[in-house]
Motif scaffolding. Structure first.
Motif, short mmCIF file in Angstrom:
data_model
loop_
_atom_site.label_atom_id
_atom_site.label_comp_id
_atom_site.label_asym_id
_atom_site.label_seq_id
_atom_site.Cartn_x
_atom_site.Cartn_y
_atom_site.Cartn_z
N TRP A 117 0.60 9.32 3.67
CA TRP A 117 0.90 8.58 2.45
C TRP A 117 0.00 9.08 1.33
CZ3 TRP A 117 5.15 5.88 1.99
CH2 TRP A 117 5.78 5.45 3.17
N LEU A 118 0.60 9.29 0.16
CA LEU A 118 -0.10 9.86 -0.98
C LEU A 118 -0.09 8.85 -2.13
CD1 LEU A 118 1.56 13.34 -0.47
CD2 LEU A 118 -0.79 12.71 0.13
N GLU A 119 -0.03 9.34 -3.37
CA GLU A 119 -0.15 8.46 -4.53
C GLU A 119 1.14 7.71 -4.85
OE1 GLU A 119 1.50 12.28 -6.24
OE2 GLU A 119 0.09 11.79 -4.66
N LYS A 120 0.98 6.66 -5.65
CA LYS A 120 2.12 5.91 -6.17
C LYS A 120 2.97 6.79 -7.08
CE LYS A 120 1.12 1.63 -4.75
NZ LYS A 120 1.98 1.08 -3.73
N ASP B 125 0.83 -1.22 0.00
CA ASP B 125 0.00 0.00 0.00
C ASP B 125 0.86 1.26 0.00
OD1 ASP B 125 -2.25 -1.57 0.08
OD2 ASP B 125 -2.74 -1.12 2.15
N THR C 4 4.90 7.07 -10.44
CA THR C 4 4.85 6.38 -11.73
C THR C 4 6.26 6.07 -12.22
OG1 THR C 4 4.97 8.41 -13.04
CG2 THR C 4 2.75 7.68 -12.34
N ASP D 184 5.88 5.24 -1.98
CA ASP D 184 4.89 6.12 -2.57
C ASP D 184 5.27 7.55 -2.16
OD1 ASP D 184 3.65 3.77 -3.32
OD2 ASP D 184 1.88 4.07 -2.04
N ARG D 185 4.71 8.52 -2.82
CA ARG D 185 4.91 9.90 -2.40
C ARG D 185 4.30 10.05 -1.00
NH1 ARG D 185 6.32 13.60 -5.81
NH2 ARG D 185 5.45 12.47 -7.56
N HIS D 186 4.98 10.81 -0.15
CA HIS D 186 4.51 10.98 1.22
C HIS D 186 5.14 12.21 1.84
CE1 HIS D 186 8.30 8.75 1.59
NE2 HIS D 186 8.40 9.22 2.82
#
Length: 137
Positions: free
Chosen positions: A120-123, A15, A125, A49-51
């Motif tokens: 925690w933010l989006e994946k 996640d 790419t 992930d971006r965080h």
């Protein structure tokens, strides 16, 4: 003074990460301490992930080449013995370069008020991961 019992190595949750990532909790302070220190191992191309962290985060590269990316698309390469600090609330990601494993020590703090230590933010790419890189100063 006490020697703290080593905790078992854990696989990082999908996640929050892309690829294979493992961590050892080195220190998880008990109140009133809010300090957290993990040794994190990334397989090639693996990344967070971006965080962001409520009180910032400091990464110390132990082995391999770390890629650390900002919201603006900047990706820096950091090498063993480099230390990178992200201030409170700065959105970022970090992981291993494509050709080797990477290990870093991650140090951060919680607020102590029950609010999340990490947002925690989006994946990230593949395009963002493979963006232009600069070396750490």
């Amino acid at each position: 003074m006490e020697i703290l019992k080593k905790q078992p190595t854990s696989k990082a949750p999908a996640d929050w990460f892309t690829g294979d990532v493992w961590w050892d909790v080195v220190y998880a302070g008990q109140e009133p301490s809010r300090a957290r220190l993990n040794l994190v191992r990334f397989a090639p191309c693996a990344r967070t992930d971006r965080h962001s962290h409520a009180l910032g985060q400091t990464l110390h590269i132990v082995s391999g080449v770390a890629l650390i990316g900002g919201r603006d698309g900047t990706v820096i390469e950091a090498r063993p013995d480099d230390t990178v600090h992200t201030p409170p609330g700065e959105e970022h990601w970090h992981g291993a370069a494509p050709d080797a494993f990477m290990e870093h020590l991650a140090l951060w703090e919680g607020r102590g008020d029950g609010s999340p230590e990490t947002e925690w933010l989006e994946k990230v790419t593949d395009e963002q991961y493979n963006g232009p890189r600069t070396s750490a100063p």
